[in-house]
Design a protein around this motif. Structure first.
Motif, mmCIF file in Angstrom:
data_model
loop_
_atom_site.group_PDB
_atom_site.id
_atom_site.type_symbol
_atom_site.label_atom_id
_atom_site.label_comp_id
_atom_site.label_asym_id
_atom_site.label_seq_id
_atom_site.Cartn_x
_atom_site.Cartn_y
_atom_site.Cartn_z
ATOM 1 N N GLN A 1 0.837 -1.199 0.000
ATOM 2 C CA GLN A 1 0.000 0.000 0.000
ATOM 3 C C GLN A 1 0.874 1.252 0.000
ATOM 4 N N ALA A 2 1.932 1.250 0.794
ATOM 5 C CA ALA A 2 2.842 2.399 0.832
ATOM 6 C C ALA A 2 3.488 2.603 -0.539
ATOM 7 N N GLU A 3 3.888 1.535 -1.186
ATOM 8 C CA GLU A 3 4.501 1.623 -2.512
ATOM 9 C C GLU A 3 3.509 2.183 -3.526
ATOM 10 N N SER A 4 2.278 1.727 -3.444
ATOM 11 C CA SER A 4 1.230 2.215 -4.349
ATOM 12 C C SER A 4 0.994 3.714 -4.140
ATOM 13 N N LEU A 5 0.951 4.138 -2.893
ATOM 14 C CA LEU A 5 0.739 5.551 -2.602
ATOM 15 C C LEU A 5 1.922 6.407 -3.067
ATOM 16 N N LYS A 6 3.126 5.870 -2.954
ATOM 17 C CA LYS A 6 4.307 6.597 -3.441
ATOM 18 C C LYS A 6 4.220 6.800 -4.946
ATOM 19 N N LYS A 7 3.810 5.754 -5.669
ATOM 20 C CA LYS A 7 3.674 5.868 -7.126
ATOM 21 C C LYS A 7 2.606 6.883 -7.493
ATOM 22 N N GLU A 8 1.487 6.846 -6.775
ATOM 23 C CA GLU A 8 0.405 7.786 -7.043
ATOM 24 C C GLU A 8 0.858 9.215 -6.781
ATOM 25 N N LEU A 9 1.595 9.427 -5.699
ATOM 26 C CA LEU A 9 2.102 10.756 -5.377
ATOM 27 C C LEU A 9 3.062 11.241 -6.457
ATOM 28 N N ALA A 10 3.944 10.359 -6.912
ATOM 29 C CA ALA A 10 4.884 10.736 -7.965
ATOM 30 C C ALA A 10 4.136 11.119 -9.242
ATOM 31 N N GLY A 11 3.083 10.382 -9.572
ATOM 32 C CA GLY A 11 2.273 10.712 -10.749
ATOM 33 C C GLY A 11 1.595 12.061 -10.612
ATOM 34 N N LEU A 12 1.061 12.340 -9.429
ATOM 35 C CA LEU A 12 0.397 13.626 -9.200
ATOM 36 C C LEU A 12 1.394 14.784 -9.260
ATOM 37 N N LYS A 13 2.587 14.569 -8.721
ATOM 38 C CA LYS A 13 3.618 15.612 -8.791
ATOM 39 C C LYS A 13 4.000 15.885 -10.241
ATOM 40 N N GLU A 14 4.114 14.832 -11.034
ATOM 41 C CA GLU A 14 4.463 14.982 -12.450
ATOM 42 C C GLU A 14 3.355 15.735 -13.191
ATOM 43 N N GLN A 15 2.092 15.414 -12.895
ATOM 44 C CA GLN A 15 0.977 16.127 -13.519
ATOM 45 C C GLN A 15 0.996 17.606 -13.155
ATOM 46 N N GLU A 16 1.267 17.900 -11.893
ATOM 47 C CA GLU A 16 1.306 19.290 -11.443
ATOM 48 C C GLU A 16 2.452 20.044 -12.113
ATOM 49 N N LYS A 17 3.574 19.393 -12.262
ATOM 50 C CA LYS A 17 4.727 20.001 -12.934
ATOM 51 C C LYS A 17 4.379 20.305 -14.389
ATOM 52 N N THR A 18 3.763 19.343 -15.058
ATOM 53 C CA THR A 18 3.372 19.529 -16.461
ATOM 54 C C THR A 18 2.351 20.647 -16.585
ATOM 55 N N ARG A 19 1.391 20.686 -15.672
ATOM 56 C CA ARG A 19 0.380 21.740 -15.690
ATOM 57 C C ARG A 19 1.041 23.107 -15.506
ATOM 58 N N GLY A 20 2.016 23.214 -14.631
ATOM 59 C CA GLY A 20 2.733 24.476 -14.415
ATOM 60 C C GLY A 20 3.498 24.906 -15.668
ATOM 61 N N ILE A 21 4.141 23.949 -16.329
ATOM 62 C CA ILE A 21 4.871 24.258 -17.563
ATOM 63 C C ILE A 21 3.909 24.782 -18.620
ATOM 64 N N ARG A 22 2.787 24.105 -18.804
ATOM 65 C CA ARG A 22 1.807 24.516 -19.811
ATOM 66 C C ARG A 22 1.232 25.895 -19.498
#
Length: 170
Positions: free
Chosen positions: A73-94
């Motif tokens: 569960q911790a590993e799954s949450l880490k992956k989800e957090l990394a995905g959300l951070k990447e989305q936020e970064k991409t949104r900021g760039i755009r």
């Protein structure tokens, strides 16, 4: 039975000059019974220890399973957090490229600033092109002084556009 009380043995002990004691069947049975009871006494709590060990192993397995579940569960949450951070970064760039170029953020699909800038330049180039994409500008002037909107186009302009679209000339 021989001198030591085992079957098939001949009196070798008596032949060697040693006086060996001989046993009756009842005595041998008593000796064996005594020996077996002593051996059983050594391991009398074996069944109890075996059941406790099995219970301990089962508990350890259950704890291990819970630990593994928590780790997964911790590993799954880490992956989800990394995905959300990447989305936020991409949104900021755009958003940044959108503000810099004036191209709507929704039209940009790149994940890096360079990709977004390239897309924005292509969109701006396309938007500044002819009024009708894919139709050549012929420089044909209408009878009116200067058309300012699509409503001001003359029928000759529409005919010219139809000829370009359908490829027929009359």
């Amino acid at each position: 039975m021989g001198a030591t009380g085992t079957p098939g043995e001949t009196g070798n002990a008596a032949e060697n000059g040693n006086a060996a004691e001989t046993f009756t069947q009842e005595q041998v049975d008593a000796i064996v019974k005594d020996r077996l009871s002593r051996e059983r006494d050594k391991y009398k709590d074996y069944a109890d220890l075996k059941s406790k060990a099995a219970e301990y192993d089962k508990q350890q397995e259950a704890n291990k399973t819970e630990l593994q579940k928590a780790q997964e569960q911790a590993e799954s949450l880490k992956k989800e957090l990394a995905g959300l951070k990447e989305q936020e970064k991409t949104r900021g760039i755009r958003k940044k490229v959108s503000e810099d170029t004036g191209v709507p953020e929704d039209l940009l699909t790149g994940n890096s600033e360079e990709d977004c800038k390239t897309q924005a330049e292509a969109i701006l180039k396309f938007a500044k092109g002819s009024k009708y994409p894919g139709i050549k500008e012929t420089g044909h002037k209408s009878n009116t002084t200067s058309p300012t909107s699509a409503d001001d186009l003359s029928s000759a302009d529409y005919r010219e556009m139809a000829h370009q679209i359908f490829g027929r000339k009359e």
